[in-house]
Design an enzyme around this catalytic site. Structure first.
Site, PDB file in Angstrom:
ATOM      1  N   PHE A 265      54.388  27.993  21.868  1.00 43.77           N
ATOM      2  CA  PHE A 265      54.694  28.887  22.997  1.00 43.77           C
ATOM      3  C   PHE A 265      54.783  30.368  22.749  1.00 43.77           C
ATOM      4  CE2 PHE A 265      58.013  30.968  25.586  1.00 43.77           C
ATOM      5  CZ  PHE A 265      57.343  30.960  26.833  1.00 43.77           C
ATOM      6  N   GLN A 266      54.107  30.946  23.314  1.00 43.62           N
ATOM      7  CA  GLN A 266      53.703  32.785  23.240  1.00 43.62           C
ATOM      8  C   GLN A 266      53.298  32.945  21.772  1.00 43.62           C
ATOM      9  OE1 GLN A 266      57.704  34.713  24.289  1.00 43.62           O
ATOM     10  NE2 GLN A 266      56.789  34.924  26.287  1.00 43.62           N
TER      11      GLN A 266
ATOM     12  N   GLU B  79      55.004  46.493  27.829  1.00 40.26           N
ATOM     13  CA  GLU B  79      54.617  46.729  26.227  1.00 40.26           C
ATOM     14  C   GLU B  79      53.712  47.765  26.268  1.00 40.26           C
ATOM     15  OE1 GLU B  79      55.030  43.471  27.292  1.00 40.26           O
ATOM     16  OE2 GLU B  79      56.344  42.565  26.120  1.00 40.26           O
TER      17      GLU B  79
ATOM     18  N   LYS C  12      59.310  34.588  13.434  1.00 38.64           N
ATOM     19  CA  LYS C  12      60.642  34.700  13.414  1.00 38.64           C
ATOM     20  C   LYS C  12      61.443  34.007  12.289  1.00 38.64           C
ATOM     21  CE  LYS C  12      64.008  33.383  17.381  1.00 38.64           C
ATOM     22  NZ  LYS C  12      64.066  32.754  18.217  1.00 38.64           N
TER      23      LYS C  12
ATOM     24  N   MET D 216      37.228  60.863  39.694  1.00 38.98           N
ATOM     25  CA  MET D 216      36.205  61.314  38.734  1.00 38.98           C
ATOM     26  C   MET D 216      35.241  60.284  39.078  1.00 38.98           C
ATOM     27  SD  MET D 216      35.181  63.369  36.493  1.00 38.98           S
ATOM     28  CE  MET D 216      36.113  64.189  35.237  1.00 38.98           C
TER      29      MET D 216
END
Lengths: 590, 188
Positions: free
Chosen positions: A121-122, A59, A171, A488
């Site tokens: 969940f999630q 993502e 959802k 760097m």
């Protein structure tokens, strides 16, 4: 025709509404990754052909790709992620877009409303987690409000100072049916003023007439304001003959080949640009924000100047540096008015003073601060970029970068003639930005040459996106300056930590050629300066994604450099001793 | 050029101050916000995220049909910080208006507090007498305790608390400041 009307407005499921709202916003490409909480939206995406969906491999890649799309087109980028880990993986990209003021709209799935708060969940508190890293966000609990919220989201992302927004969609809201009224249903309240104050603009015009040592200091705000702002800026610079420098974010608004161009300013900016900022008597800051990478030590910053600051965000004014002439407004609108007022007053400048100032700048230029000791044994990173520039500057070219030394060298050695051609993570400094951003850029400009100038360490952070590049046949060129170091970090450890190189080398690197081949792409390795041009041409001629493993000098430092805690006129140049360059006071700074 | 800015400080008759002074000032802000979920978190998150002070914060819906709430916020900082706070608040999308009551003119500030004071004998009598002087009301009483309700400026409530402490103050609840501009006009 009635069937079509039913599709574009009226009653529909939340998932259908999402796709319709994207269509109504003119979105042609979304970047995303499916998951349980966005399945209804993915089902709708499957059943249409107007919007292309690019399946990323992580993502974070989706958000950076959306940023690349947005920065190279001027249109908002769109990403879709699922709930929980999908949303938390978006956080870095959202923060990146917030700091660089990039308009993106992220849609996240959420567990159904009746499960919110149950540690489902999630489940994650996505609006809570993303509140400080978005310009605004929404949790939509009713399908009836989904359409108007989505349109409001696009409005907020793009108006005023642009930024990332997120809409969290449970959802059950995607499954339920609600009414959709099209683009006009958003609330119209959010409308930041764009027109600058006339008195302040007049004051600036007056100051321009008498300035002996003026300088334009421009930033990403010019590019965000749109192509008209860049055009007006060029007109203004041409008409006044004032020199101009830019932040990392603003490169391309004024052409690098332009007569008044001083190069980038700041920590790794050009000597002439920083000296001009230090010595000027009138600083005209346009769409930049006096970042600490720009100012160096604040109490020694440009000690004798009157400062005008044009910015659309009132909170940018007087935040770190005192402003004498603050002008809140959109860059294009203000520049148009400024040009008008200054012209109406007779287009006056102090020609004599300006001639002396240009002569002084000429002396600073003559120092040739980007000079480096080249080698015929090993490829110097600066040389690699000089050759890349020479072989690609006349092409229809877009450049993205990762973060680190290579990024600064790219800003120093590549020239940008137009806005929206340079995509780099300026504010947040996100390693792993450049590769997915190059994918977003290539999706928006399929026929153009897109090069990601990378370091090997940054590039590995989002290397999974090779899958995306190959799947969509995106011919993005990954030009990796491989010094087998976190360059760097290594440079700072050399300057600040007694050359103790703690964890700053890249061990167990992959064979990049084999890696490219494993993904079905082309790999090129080059380590001899004599072979470099041919190798670059081979990369450019290949019609597909390329990983270019350019083995460069391992211990090269990036100069010029304003050490932390120092002023603009205390720059380090390449050839001087760098021992104890950073003192105790500067050591605590990042 | 514009070093002196018309504005702020209740200490100057001319209402002038340098925006770049290092002197910390206390300002009362009225922030009119859309009454939507998370709006208070946005305001508080701004203060904690950017390291600003909140001395007091009150919030309640003031317009039910228009879904508007008023946050009264007392903060302190140098003039530059105060200006930055106002600009940052103004940038929050559901914030409609930000008013610096300290700058905009004379204001009236009030806070309500409840004091539970426990004691017997002389202390109890003294507490009641002082409550009378401060125009506090007794809203609950037992044979060994009072709950006083007092309204006033934060300074008055501080003073009352100092007096009650030796007399058996065992619990204190304060609402924080609510403030309005004086006079017939509304600026909000």
């Amino acid at each position: 025709m009635t069937g079509q009307t039913e599709q574009t407005a009226g009653q529909m499921t939340g998932a259908k509404m999402v796709v319709q709202a994207l269509r109504d916003q003119g979105v042609d490409t979304v970047f995303g990754y499916p998951g349980g909480a966005v399945l209804p939206i993915y089902d709708e995406l499957f059943q249409q052909n107007d919007i292309r969906h690019v399946l990323v491999r992580h993502e974070q890649g989706a958000i950076h790709a959306a940023e690349g799309y947005a920065r190279s087109t001027g249109k908002p980028g769109v990403a879709i992620v699922t709930s929980g880990p999908g949303a938390t993986n978006a956080v870095t990209g959202l923060t990146d877009a917030l700091l660089d003021s990039i308009p993106i709209v992220v849609l996240s799935g959420q567990v159904p409303t009746f499960m919110i708060g149950s540690d489902a969940f999630q489940e994650a508190d996505t609006v809570g987690i993303t509140r400080p890293c978005t310009k605004h966000n929404w949790l939509v609990k009713e399908t009836d409000r989904l359409g108007s919220t989505l349109h409001e989201a696009f409005h907020v992302a793009t108006q005023g100072r642009p930024g990332p927004v997120l809409v969290d969609i449970p959802k059950d809201v995607q499954f339920a049916t609600g009414s959709y009224g099209g683009k006009e249903t958003r609330s119209t309240r959010y409308a930041p003023p764009t027109k600058g104050d006339g008195t302040a603009i007049e004051a600036l015009a007056r100051a321009m007439e008498t300035a002996k040592r003026p300088v334009f200091y421009t930033g990403g705000g010019v590019i965000n304001s749109g192509p008209e702002a860049s055009k007006l800026l060029r007109d203004l610079v041409a008409a006044t003959g004032f020199p101009i420098t830019s932040t990392l974010m603003g490169l391309g608004a004024y052409p690098a080949s332009g007569e008044q161009w001083l190069g980038m300013l700041g920590m790794h900016g050009l000597y002439e640009a920083n000296m001009a900022m230090h010595g000027c008597d009138l600083m005209i800051c346009i769409g930049a924000r006096f970042d600490d990478r720009i100012t160096g030590r604040i109490d020694a910053f440009s000690p004798n100047s009157t400062r005008a600051h044009i910015d659309i965000d009132p909170s940018s004014l007087n935040k770190v540096i005192r402003t004498d002439i603050p002008i809140i407004g959109d860059v294009a609108e203000v520049l148009k008015e400024l040009l008008g007022v200054w012209s109406a007053r007779g287009r006056k400048t102090d020609r004599e003073g300006l001639a002396q100032w240009q002569a002084q700048i000429g002396e600073w230029r003559a120092k040739d601060c980007l000079a480096f000791r080249n080698s015929d044994k090993v490829i110097k990173p600066q040389y690699a970029l000089q050759r890349l520039e020479a072989l690609t500057k006349d092409r229809d070219r877009y450049i993205t970068t990762e973060v680190g030394q290579h990024q600064m060298w790219a800003a120093q050695y590549l020239g940008f003639e137009a806005p929206n051609r340079w995509m780099t993570s300026g504010g947040l400094g996100t390693m792993g930005y450049g590769f997915p951003a190059s994918i977003g850029v290539q999706m928006a400009h399929p026929g153009s040459l897109v090069i990601n100038v990378a370091g090997e360490a940054s590039w590995l952070m989002n290397m999974q996106e090779m899958g995306t590049a190959v799947q969509y046949r995106l011919p993005v060129k990954q030009f990796i300056l491989n010094n087998e170091r976190l360059g760097m970090v290594r440079q700072w450890q050399e300057l600040l930590h007694g050359e103790r190189y703690s964890q700053s080398w890249s061990e167990a690197l992959p064979d990049f050629v084999k890696l490219a081949e494993a993904f079905g792409a082309k790999g090129i390795i080059c380590k001899d300066p004599a072979d470099l041009d041919d190798a670059i041409m081979e990369m450019l001629d290949y019609d597909g994604p390329v990983i270019f493993d350019c083995l460069v000098e391992k211990h090269e430092n990036c100069f010029p450099m304003i050490p932390s805690g120092k002023a603009h006129n205390e720059m380090l140049m390449g050839e001087v001793s760098t021992a104890h360059a950073i003192e105790a006071g500067g050591a605590v700074l990042v | 050029m514009l070093n002196i800015k018309a504005g702020s400080t209740s200490h100057s008759a001319y209402n002038l101050r340098s925006v770049y002074s290092d002197v910390e000032e206390r300002h009362t802000l009225a922030v009119i916000v859309e009454n939507e979920p998370g709006v208070l978190a946005r305001v508080i998150g701004l203060f904690s995220g950017r390291g600003y002070n909140i001395e007091s914060l009150t919030v309640a819906e003031i317009d039910h049909t228009g879904h508007m709430s008023r946050i009264t916020l007392v903060t302190s900082g140098t003039p530059q910080v105060i200006e930055q706070i106002k600009a940052q608040l103004g940038r929050i999308v559901p914030v409609h208006e930000v008013h610096d009551l300290t700058v905009e003119g004379p204001t009236v500030e009030r806070e309500l507090a409840l004091f539970k004071v426990r004691g017997e004998g002389d202390a109890r009598v003294e507490a009641l007498r002082l409550a009378d002087i401060f125009r506090a009301n007794v809203v609950d009483s037992t044979l060994e305790s009072f709950v006083f309700e007092i309204t006033g400026t934060p300074e008055k409530i501080d003073a009352f608390a100092d007096l009650m402490r030796p007399l058996g103050l065992i619990e204190l609840a304060r609402t924080g400041v609510a403030a309005l501009s004086r006079g017939p006009d509304s600026r909000v």
